[in-house]
Design a protein around this motif. Sequence first.
Motif, PDB file in Angstrom:
ATOM      1  N   VAL A  43      10.349  -9.662  12.173  1.00 39.60           N
ATOM      2  CA  VAL A  43      10.962  -8.411  11.708  1.00 39.60           C
ATOM      3  C   VAL A  43      10.809  -8.271  10.195  1.00 39.60           C
ATOM      4  CG1 VAL A  43      13.181  -7.224  11.421  1.00 39.60           C
ATOM      5  CG2 VAL A  43      12.558  -8.194  13.643  1.00 39.60           C
ATOM      6  N   ILE A  44      11.007  -9.368   9.468  1.00 34.98           N
ATOM      7  CA  ILE A  44      10.857  -9.321   8.013  1.00 34.98           C
ATOM      8  C   ILE A  44       9.419  -8.980   7.634  1.00 34.98           C
ATOM      9  CG2 ILE A  44      10.863 -10.746   5.921  1.00 34.98           C
ATOM     10  CD1 ILE A  44      13.349 -12.160   7.098  1.00 34.98           C
ATOM     11  N   LYS A  45       8.440  -9.595   8.312  1.00 34.01           N
ATOM     12  CA  LYS A  45       7.035  -9.280   8.031  1.00 34.01           C
ATOM     13  C   LYS A  45       6.718  -7.830   8.383  1.00 34.01           C
ATOM     14  CE  LYS A  45       5.003 -13.845   8.375  1.00 34.01           C
ATOM     15  NZ  LYS A  45       3.984 -14.675   9.038  1.00 34.01           N
ATOM     16  N   LEU A  46       7.248  -7.349   9.481  1.00 36.03           N
ATOM     17  CA  LEU A  46       7.008  -5.967   9.891  1.00 36.03           C
ATOM     18  C   LEU A  46       7.572  -4.994   8.866  1.00 36.03           C
ATOM     19  CD1 LEU A  46       5.889  -4.158  12.150  1.00 36.03           C
ATOM     20  CD2 LEU A  46       8.161  -4.232  13.191  1.00 36.03           C
ATOM     21  N   ILE A  47       8.771  -5.245   8.388  1.00 37.69           N
ATOM     22  CA  ILE A  47       9.374  -4.395   7.372  1.00 37.69           C
ATOM     23  C   ILE A  47       8.545  -4.418   6.091  1.00 37.69           C
ATOM     24  CG2 ILE A  47      11.380  -4.173   5.839  1.00 37.69           C
ATOM     25  CD1 ILE A  47      13.107  -5.030   8.253  1.00 37.69           C
ATOM     26  N   THR A  48       8.045  -5.591   5.711  1.00 38.17           N
ATOM     27  CA  THR A  48       7.213  -5.709   4.515  1.00 38.17           C
ATOM     28  C   THR A  48       5.934  -4.886   4.646  1.00 38.17           C
ATOM     29  OG1 THR A  48       8.071  -7.941   4.170  1.00 38.17           O
ATOM     30  CG2 THR A  48       6.059  -7.354   2.993  1.00 38.17           C
ATOM     31  N   VAL A  49       5.301  -4.942   5.808  1.00 35.83           N
ATOM     32  CA  VAL A  49       4.075  -4.175   6.036  1.00 35.83           C
ATOM     33  C   VAL A  49       4.363  -2.679   5.994  1.00 35.83           C
ATOM     34  CG1 VAL A  49       2.335  -3.615   7.782  1.00 35.83           C
ATOM     35  CG2 VAL A  49       2.895  -5.993   7.298  1.00 35.83           C
ATOM     36  N   ILE A  50       5.464  -2.257   6.577  1.00 33.45           N
ATOM     37  CA  ILE A  50       5.819  -0.831   6.568  1.00 33.45           C
ATOM     38  C   ILE A  50       6.076  -0.358   5.145  1.00 33.45           C
ATOM     39  CG2 ILE A  50       7.595   0.821   7.264  1.00 33.45           C
ATOM     40  CD1 ILE A  50       7.790  -0.752   9.919  1.00 33.45           C
ATOM     41  N   ILE A  51       6.801  -1.146   4.364  1.00 32.00           N
ATOM     42  CA  ILE A  51       7.077  -0.778   2.971  1.00 32.00           C
ATOM     43  C   ILE A  51       5.784  -0.701   2.170  1.00 32.00           C
ATOM     44  CG2 ILE A  51       8.132  -1.605   0.826  1.00 32.00           C
ATOM     45  CD1 ILE A  51      10.472  -2.627   2.552  1.00 32.00           C
ATOM     46  N   ALA A  52       4.881  -1.646   2.390  1.00 36.91           N
ATOM     47  CA  ALA A  52       3.598  -1.628   1.675  1.00 36.91           C
ATOM     48  C   ALA A  52       2.772  -0.411   2.077  1.00 36.91           C
ATOM     49  CB  ALA A  52       2.832  -2.914   1.962  1.00 36.91           C
ATOM     50  N   ALA A  53       2.776  -0.051   3.349  1.00 38.67           N
ATOM     51  CA  ALA A  53       2.019   1.112   3.808  1.00 38.67           C
ATOM     52  C   ALA A  53       2.571   2.393   3.203  1.00 38.67           C
ATOM     53  CB  ALA A  53       2.041   1.183   5.327  1.00 38.67           C
ATOM     54  N   VAL A  54       3.878   2.503   3.119  1.00 38.70           N
ATOM     55  CA  VAL A  54       4.494   3.686   2.516  1.00 38.70           C
ATOM     56  C   VAL A  54       4.158   3.758   1.029  1.00 38.70           C
ATOM     57  CG1 VAL A  54       6.718   4.721   1.904  1.00 38.70           C
ATOM     58  CG2 VAL A  54       6.339   3.865   4.227  1.00 38.70           C
ATOM     59  N   ALA A  55       4.164   2.615   0.352  1.00 37.67           N
ATOM     60  CA  ALA A  55       3.839   2.596  -1.078  1.00 37.67           C
ATOM     61  C   ALA A  55       2.389   3.017  -1.312  1.00 37.67           C
ATOM     62  CB  ALA A  55       4.100   1.212  -1.659  1.00 37.67           C
ATOM     63  N   VAL A  56       1.483   2.539  -0.470  1.00 38.75           N
ATOM     64  CA  VAL A  56       0.071   2.925  -0.599  1.00 38.75           C
ATOM     65  C   VAL A  56      -0.104   4.415  -0.349  1.00 38.75           C
ATOM     66  CG1 VAL A  56      -2.202   2.643   0.457  1.00 38.75           C
ATOM     67  CG2 VAL A  56      -0.841   0.638  -0.114  1.00 38.75           C
ATOM     68  N   LYS A  57       0.589   4.927   0.649  1.00 39.33           N
ATOM     69  CA  LYS A  57       0.490   6.351   0.971  1.00 39.33           C
ATOM     70  C   LYS A  57       1.018   7.200  -0.183  1.00 39.33           C
ATOM     71  CE  LYS A  57       1.702   9.724   4.488  1.00 39.33           C
ATOM     72  NZ  LYS A  57       2.413   9.994   5.718  1.00 39.33           N
ATOM     73  N   LYS A  58       2.117   6.806  -0.801  1.00 40.14           N
ATOM     74  CA  LYS A  58       2.653   7.550  -1.938  1.00 40.14           C
ATOM     75  C   LYS A  58       1.717   7.485  -3.131  1.00 40.14           C
ATOM     76  CE  LYS A  58       7.601   7.357  -1.050  1.00 40.14           C
ATOM     77  NZ  LYS A  58       8.915   6.901  -1.529  1.00 40.14           N
ATOM     78  N   ARG A  59       1.050   6.346  -3.325  1.00 43.38           N
ATOM     79  CA  ARG A  59       0.121   6.200  -4.433  1.00 43.38           C
ATOM     80  C   ARG A  59      -1.101   7.090  -4.248  1.00 43.38           C
ATOM     81  NH1 ARG A  59      -0.898   0.061  -5.940  1.00 43.38           N
ATOM     82  NH2 ARG A  59       1.270   0.060  -6.556  1.00 43.38           N
ATOM     83  N   LYS A  60      -1.557   7.251  -3.020  1.00 41.32           N
ATOM     84  CA  LYS A  60      -2.712   8.099  -2.743  1.00 41.32           C
ATOM     85  C   LYS A  60      -2.376   9.580  -2.947  1.00 41.32           C
ATOM     86  CE  LYS A  60      -5.314   5.202   0.421  1.00 41.32           C
ATOM     87  NZ  LYS A  60      -5.880   5.083   1.767  1.00 41.32           N
ATOM     88  N   GLU A  61      -1.130   9.946  -2.722  1.00 38.69           N
ATOM     89  CA  GLU A  61      -0.724  11.346  -2.867  1.00 38.69           C
ATOM     90  C   GLU A  61      -0.654  11.759  -4.326  1.00 38.69           C
ATOM     91  OE1 GLU A  61       2.939  11.747  -0.757  1.00 38.69           O
ATOM     92  OE2 GLU A  61       1.984  11.661   1.203  1.00 38.69           O
ATOM     93  N   MET A  62      -0.533  10.834  -5.233  1.00 40.22           N
ATOM     94  CA  MET A  62      -0.406  11.180  -6.656  1.00 40.22           C
ATOM     95  C   MET A  62      -1.684  11.548  -7.262  1.00 40.22           C
ATOM     96  SD  MET A  62       2.225   8.389  -8.046  1.00 40.22           S
ATOM     97  CE  MET A  62       3.926   8.833  -8.133  1.00 40.22           C
TER      98      MET A  62
END
Length: 62
Positions: A43-62
């Motif tokens: 669960v901790i690894k899954l949450i980490t991957v989700i947070i990283a994916a959201v951060a990458v997506k926000k970075r691409k939108e900028m």
Amino acid sequence: MGVAEVLTIVLVVLKLTGVIAWSWWLVLLPAIISFSIYILIFVIKLITVIIAAVAVKKRKEM
């Protein structure tokens, strides 16, 4: 096999042969604890991957 798995097998054999008169939840407790730790790590690894994916997506939108 890890320590928890070996301990669980030993306790099950002792329970089935009548050497110990513990309840089954105590006999299976090492397996339950190790399974819970594996689930927690997953669960901790899954949450980490989700947070990283959201951060990458926000970075691409900028």
